[in-house]
Scaffold this motif. Structure first.
Motif, PDB file in Angstrom:
ATOM      1  N   ARG A   3      98.154  45.990 -11.823  1.00  0.00           N
ATOM      2  CA  ARG A   3      97.763  46.745 -10.626  1.00  0.00           C
ATOM      3  C   ARG A   3      96.269  46.667 -10.358  1.00  0.00           C
ATOM      4  N   THR A   4      95.462  46.493 -11.394  1.00  0.00           N
ATOM      5  CA  THR A   4      94.021  46.370 -11.167  1.00  0.00           C
ATOM      6  C   THR A   4      93.709  45.087 -10.409  1.00  0.00           C
ATOM      7  N   VAL A   5      94.467  44.038 -10.706  1.00  0.00           N
ATOM      8  CA  VAL A   5      94.301  42.779  -9.975  1.00  0.00           C
ATOM      9  C   VAL A   5      94.745  42.978  -8.533  1.00  0.00           C
ATOM     10  N   LEU A   6      95.831  43.727  -8.328  1.00  0.00           N
ATOM     11  CA  LEU A   6      96.297  43.999  -6.967  1.00  0.00           C
ATOM     12  C   LEU A   6      95.253  44.784  -6.170  1.00  0.00           C
ATOM     13  N   ALA A   7      94.611  45.750  -6.811  1.00  0.00           N
ATOM     14  CA  ALA A   7      93.569  46.520  -6.129  1.00  0.00           C
ATOM     15  C   ALA A   7      92.411  45.613  -5.720  1.00  0.00           C
ATOM     16  N   ALA A   8      92.030  44.707  -6.609  1.00  0.00           N
ATOM     17  CA  ALA A   8      90.960  43.757  -6.280  1.00  0.00           C
ATOM     18  C   ALA A   8      91.390  42.851  -5.123  1.00  0.00           C
ATOM     19  N   LEU A   9      92.655  42.445  -5.123  1.00  0.00           N
ATOM     20  CA  LEU A   9      93.167  41.609  -4.031  1.00  0.00           C
ATOM     21  C   LEU A   9      93.154  42.352  -2.696  1.00  0.00           C
ATOM     22  N   VAL A  10      93.425  43.657  -2.719  1.00  0.00           N
ATOM     23  CA  VAL A  10      93.366  44.458  -1.490  1.00  0.00           C
ATOM     24  C   VAL A  10      91.952  44.426  -0.926  1.00  0.00           C
ATOM     25  N   VAL A  11      90.972  44.594  -1.784  1.00  0.00           N
ATOM     26  CA  VAL A  11      89.572  44.586  -1.336  1.00  0.00           C
ATOM     27  C   VAL A  11      89.196  43.209  -0.782  1.00  0.00           C
ATOM     28  N   VAL A  12      89.557  42.166  -1.495  1.00  0.00           N
ATOM     29  CA  VAL A  12      89.242  40.802  -1.049  1.00  0.00           C
ATOM     30  C   VAL A  12      89.958  40.508   0.271  1.00  0.00           C
ATOM     31  N   ALA A  13      91.235  40.886   0.348  1.00  0.00           N
ATOM     32  CA  ALA A  13      92.009  40.645   1.574  1.00  0.00           C
ATOM     33  C   ALA A  13      91.376  41.356   2.769  1.00  0.00           C
ATOM     34  N   TYR A  14      90.902  42.571   2.551  1.00  0.00           N
ATOM     35  CA  TYR A  14      90.266  43.320   3.636  1.00  0.00           C
ATOM     36  C   TYR A  14      89.104  42.537   4.235  1.00  0.00           C
ATOM     37  N   PHE A  15      88.315  41.914   3.390  1.00  0.00           N
ATOM     38  CA  PHE A  15      87.155  41.181   3.884  1.00  0.00           C
ATOM     39  C   PHE A  15      87.492  39.783   4.404  1.00  0.00           C
ATOM     40  N   LEU A  16      88.664  39.236   4.035  1.00  0.00           N
ATOM     41  CA  LEU A  16      88.993  37.867   4.429  1.00  0.00           C
ATOM     42  C   LEU A  16      90.060  37.747   5.512  1.00  0.00           C
ATOM     43  N   LEU A  17      90.943  38.740   5.621  1.00  0.00           N
ATOM     44  CA  LEU A  17      92.023  38.634   6.610  1.00  0.00           C
ATOM     45  C   LEU A  17      91.457  38.594   8.031  1.00  0.00           C
ATOM     46  N   PRO A  18      92.129  37.881   8.912  1.00  0.00           N
ATOM     47  CA  PRO A  18      91.650  37.784  10.298  1.00  0.00           C
ATOM     48  C   PRO A  18      91.976  39.049  11.096  1.00  0.00           C
ATOM     49  N   LEU A  19      91.234  40.105  10.866  1.00  0.00           N
ATOM     50  CA  LEU A  19      91.479  41.381  11.539  1.00  0.00           C
ATOM     51  C   LEU A  19      91.102  41.346  13.009  1.00  0.00           C
ATOM     52  N   ASP A  20      90.411  40.290  13.421  1.00  0.00           N
ATOM     53  CA  ASP A  20      90.025  40.184  14.825  1.00  0.00           C
ATOM     54  C   ASP A  20      91.237  40.008  15.740  1.00  0.00           C
ATOM     55  N   HIS A  21      92.381  39.655  15.146  1.00  0.00           N
ATOM     56  CA  HIS A  21      93.604  39.515  15.943  1.00  0.00           C
ATOM     57  C   HIS A  21      94.236  40.869  16.240  1.00  0.00           C
ATOM     58  N   LEU A  22      93.747  41.893  15.587  1.00  0.00           N
ATOM     59  CA  LEU A  22      94.231  43.246  15.846  1.00  0.00           C
ATOM     60  C   LEU A  22      93.253  43.934  16.789  1.00  0.00           C
ATOM     61  N   GLY A  23      93.621  45.096  17.251  1.00  0.00           N
ATOM     62  CA  GLY A  23      92.731  45.846  18.129  1.00  0.00           C
ATOM     63  C   GLY A  23      93.110  45.680  19.579  1.00  0.00           C
ATOM     64  N   PRO A  24      92.108  45.627  20.466  1.00  0.00           N
ATOM     65  CA  PRO A  24      92.379  45.645  21.903  1.00  0.00           C
ATOM     66  C   PRO A  24      93.184  44.437  22.412  1.00  0.00           C
ATOM     67  N   GLN A  25      93.107  43.291  21.698  1.00  0.00           N
ATOM     68  CA  GLN A  25      93.847  42.108  22.146  1.00  0.00           C
ATOM     69  C   GLN A  25      95.358  42.273  21.940  1.00  0.00           C
ATOM     70  N   HIS A  26      95.759  42.990  20.900  1.00  0.00           N
ATOM     71  CA  HIS A  26      97.172  43.197  20.562  1.00  0.00           C
ATOM     72  C   HIS A  26      97.401  44.654  20.149  1.00  0.00           C
ATOM     73  N   PRO A  27      97.322  45.570  21.106  1.00  0.00           N
ATOM     74  CA  PRO A  27      97.398  46.988  20.737  1.00  0.00           C
ATOM     75  C   PRO A  27      98.748  47.397  20.130  1.00  0.00           C
ATOM     76  N   VAL A  28      99.842  46.868  20.646  1.00  0.00           N
ATOM     77  CA  VAL A  28     101.158  47.256  20.122  1.00  0.00           C
ATOM     78  C   VAL A  28     101.310  46.768  18.685  1.00  0.00           C
ATOM     79  N   LEU A  29     100.972  45.517  18.437  1.00  0.00           N
ATOM     80  CA  LEU A  29     101.034  44.971  17.082  1.00  0.00           C
ATOM     81  C   LEU A  29     100.133  45.776  16.143  1.00  0.00           C
ATOM     82  N   SER A  30      98.943  46.115  16.610  1.00  0.00           N
ATOM     83  CA  SER A  30      97.993  46.873  15.793  1.00  0.00           C
ATOM     84  C   SER A  30      98.570  48.217  15.382  1.00  0.00           C
ATOM     85  N   TRP A  31      99.123  48.946  16.343  1.00  0.00           N
ATOM     86  CA  TRP A  31      99.683  50.267  16.037  1.00  0.00           C
ATOM     87  C   TRP A  31     100.911  50.169  15.137  1.00  0.00           C
TER      88      TRP A  31
END
Length: 165
Positions: A3-31
Protein backbone atom coordinates in the motif's frame (compact mmCIF):
# COMPACT_ATOMS: atom_id res chain seq x y z
CA UNK A 1 1.61 -4.46 -4.33
CA UNK A 2 2.32 -2.85 -0.95
CA UNK A 3 0.00 0.00 0.00
CA UNK A 4 2.91 2.39 0.53
CA UNK A 5 3.87 1.89 -3.10
CA UNK A 6 0.24 2.52 -4.08
CA UNK A 7 0.23 5.78 -2.11
CA UNK A 8 3.40 6.88 -3.90
CA UNK A 9 1.78 5.96 -7.23
CA UNK A 10 -1.25 8.13 -6.36
CA UNK A 11 1.03 11.11 -5.80
CA UNK A 12 3.00 10.47 -9.00
CA UNK A 13 -0.20 9.91 -10.99
CA UNK A 14 -1.62 13.20 -9.72
CA UNK A 15 1.32 15.09 -11.16
CA UNK A 16 1.51 13.11 -14.43
CA UNK A 17 -2.08 12.35 -15.46
CA UNK A 18 -3.53 14.59 -18.17
CA UNK A 19 -5.95 16.46 -15.91
CA UNK A 20 -6.30 19.19 -18.52
CA UNK A 21 -8.90 16.98 -20.20
CA UNK A 22 -11.14 17.49 -17.19
CA UNK A 23 -12.80 20.70 -16.14
CA UNK A 24 -14.64 23.16 -18.37
CA UNK A 25 -13.93 21.22 -21.60
CA UNK A 26 -15.71 18.08 -20.30
CA UNK A 27 -17.88 19.07 -17.34
CA UNK A 28 -20.08 15.94 -17.31
CA UNK A 29 -17.10 13.59 -17.45
CA UNK A 30 -15.37 15.63 -14.74
CA UNK A 31 -18.32 15.45 -12.35
CA UNK A 32 -18.91 11.75 -13.01
CA UNK A 33 -15.26 10.84 -12.35
CA UNK A 34 -15.14 13.09 -9.26
CA UNK A 35 -18.33 11.64 -7.76
CA UNK A 36 -17.52 8.01 -8.61
CA UNK A 37 -14.01 8.10 -7.17
CA UNK A 38 -15.11 9.90 -3.99
CA UNK A 39 -17.98 7.43 -3.54
CA UNK A 40 -15.62 4.49 -4.02
CA UNK A 41 -13.13 5.93 -1.50
CA UNK A 42 -15.96 6.58 1.00
CA UNK A 43 -17.25 3.01 0.66
CA UNK A 44 -13.77 1.56 1.09
CA UNK A 45 -13.14 3.76 4.12
CA UNK A 46 -16.43 2.68 5.68
CA UNK A 47 -15.45 -0.95 5.06
CA UNK A 48 -12.20 -0.38 6.96
CA UNK A 49 -14.09 1.35 9.79
CA UNK A 50 -16.52 -1.58 9.99
CA UNK A 51 -13.61 -4.04 10.19
CA UNK A 52 -12.13 -2.10 13.11
CA UNK A 53 -15.46 -1.90 14.92
CA UNK A 54 -16.10 -5.61 14.36
CA UNK A 55 -12.59 -6.34 15.68
CA UNK A 56 -11.86 -8.70 12.82
CA UNK A 57 -8.69 -10.65 13.49
CA UNK A 58 -5.96 -10.01 11.01
CA UNK A 59 -7.49 -6.73 9.83
CA UNK A 60 -4.80 -4.20 8.94
CA UNK A 61 -6.63 -0.93 8.42
CA UNK A 62 -3.58 1.25 9.09
CA UNK A 63 -2.16 1.37 5.61
CA UNK A 64 -5.53 1.06 3.89
CA UNK A 65 -6.98 4.08 5.70
CA UNK A 66 -3.81 6.09 5.05
CA UNK A 67 -3.88 5.15 1.34
CA UNK A 68 -7.56 6.04 1.01
CA UNK A 69 -6.93 9.38 2.72
CA UNK A 70 -4.08 10.12 0.30
CA UNK A 71 -6.37 9.20 -2.59
CA UNK A 72 -9.21 11.44 -1.34
CA UNK A 73 -6.82 14.38 -0.92
CA UNK A 74 -5.54 13.97 -4.47
CA UNK A 75 -9.05 13.62 -5.91
CA UNK A 76 -10.00 16.95 -4.37
CA UNK A 77 -6.72 18.49 -5.55
CA UNK A 78 -7.42 17.26 -9.10
CA UNK A 79 -10.92 18.75 -8.94
CA UNK A 80 -9.55 22.10 -7.79
CA UNK A 81 -6.89 22.05 -10.49
CA UNK A 82 -9.50 21.29 -13.16
CA UNK A 83 -11.74 24.05 -11.81
CA UNK A 84 -8.87 26.52 -11.85
CA UNK A 85 -9.01 26.41 -15.66
CA UNK A 86 -12.48 27.89 -15.54
CA UNK A 87 -12.28 31.69 -15.29
CA UNK A 88 -13.46 33.19 -12.02
CA UNK A 89 -13.45 30.00 -9.96
CA UNK A 90 -10.22 30.51 -7.98
CA UNK A 91 -7.88 33.29 -7.14
CA UNK A 92 -4.27 32.25 -6.60
CA UNK A 93 -4.58 28.65 -7.82
CA UNK A 94 -2.52 28.08 -10.96
CA UNK A 95 -0.60 24.82 -10.64
CA UNK A 96 -1.15 21.28 -9.44
CA UNK A 97 1.00 22.05 -6.42
CA UNK A 98 -1.25 25.05 -5.66
CA UNK A 99 -4.27 22.74 -5.84
CA UNK A 100 -2.67 20.15 -3.57
CA UNK A 101 -1.61 22.89 -1.16
CA UNK A 102 -5.15 24.34 -1.09
CA UNK A 103 -6.58 20.86 -0.46
CA UNK A 104 -4.27 20.22 2.49
CA UNK A 105 -4.83 23.71 3.92
CA UNK A 106 -8.59 23.16 3.68
CA UNK A 107 -8.28 19.67 5.18
CA UNK A 108 -6.29 21.08 8.09
CA UNK A 109 -8.81 23.93 8.47
CA UNK A 110 -5.96 26.43 8.43
CA UNK A 111 -7.12 28.66 5.57
CA UNK A 112 -4.23 31.04 4.92
CA UNK A 113 -6.28 33.06 2.44
CA UNK A 114 -3.69 33.11 -0.34
CA UNK A 115 -5.89 30.85 -2.48
CA UNK A 116 -9.61 31.47 -2.41
CA UNK A 117 -12.58 29.86 -4.10
CA UNK A 118 -14.34 32.72 -5.87
CA UNK A 119 -16.86 30.97 -8.10
CA UNK A 120 -19.93 29.10 -6.95
CA UNK A 121 -18.69 25.74 -8.27
CA UNK A 122 -15.35 26.10 -6.50
CA UNK A 123 -17.16 26.96 -3.28
CA UNK A 124 -19.45 23.94 -3.63
CA UNK A 125 -16.46 21.61 -4.11
CA UNK A 126 -14.76 23.20 -1.08
CA UNK A 127 -17.91 22.64 1.01
CA UNK A 128 -18.06 19.04 -0.22
CA UNK A 129 -14.42 18.55 0.80
CA UNK A 130 -15.08 19.93 4.29
CA UNK A 131 -18.16 17.70 4.76
CA UNK A 132 -16.35 14.69 3.28
CA UNK A 133 -13.50 15.27 5.72
CA UNK A 134 -15.87 15.56 8.69
CA UNK A 135 -17.72 12.38 7.82
CA UNK A 136 -15.41 9.96 6.04
CA UNK A 137 -11.83 10.96 6.78
CA UNK A 138 -12.62 11.63 10.44
CA UNK A 139 -14.35 8.25 10.74
CA UNK A 140 -11.31 6.60 9.18
CA UNK A 141 -8.88 8.45 11.46
CA UNK A 142 -10.97 7.61 14.53
CA UNK A 143 -11.13 3.93 13.57
CA UNK A 144 -7.41 3.93 12.92
CA UNK A 145 -6.75 5.44 16.35
CA UNK A 146 -8.98 2.83 17.98
CA UNK A 147 -7.23 0.01 16.09
CA UNK A 148 -3.82 1.32 17.15
CA UNK A 149 -4.90 1.52 20.82
CA UNK A 150 -6.23 -2.05 20.68
CA UNK A 151 -3.02 -3.22 19.05
CA UNK A 152 -0.93 -1.53 21.76
CA UNK A 153 -3.06 -3.13 24.51
CA UNK A 154 -2.71 -6.59 22.94
CA UNK A 155 1.05 -6.17 22.63
CA UNK A 156 1.33 -4.99 26.24
CA UNK A 157 -0.72 -7.99 27.43
CA UNK A 158 1.49 -10.34 25.42
CA UNK A 159 4.61 -8.75 26.89
CA UNK A 160 3.20 -9.10 30.41
CA UNK A 161 2.41 -12.79 29.82
CA UNK A 162 5.87 -13.48 28.48
CA UNK A 163 7.66 -11.91 31.46
CA UNK A 164 8.99 -14.35 33.99
CA UNK A 165 7.30 -13.79 37.22
Amino acid sequence: MPRTVLAALVVVAYFLLPLDHLGPQHPVLSWVVFCLVLTLVALLLLRQVRQVLAERPGARPGLAIALLTVLAVHVFAAAYYALSHQPGQFSGLHTRLDALYFTVVTLATVGYGDITPRGQTARVVTIVQILYTFVFLTAGATALGQWMRELAVRRAERTDRDRPG
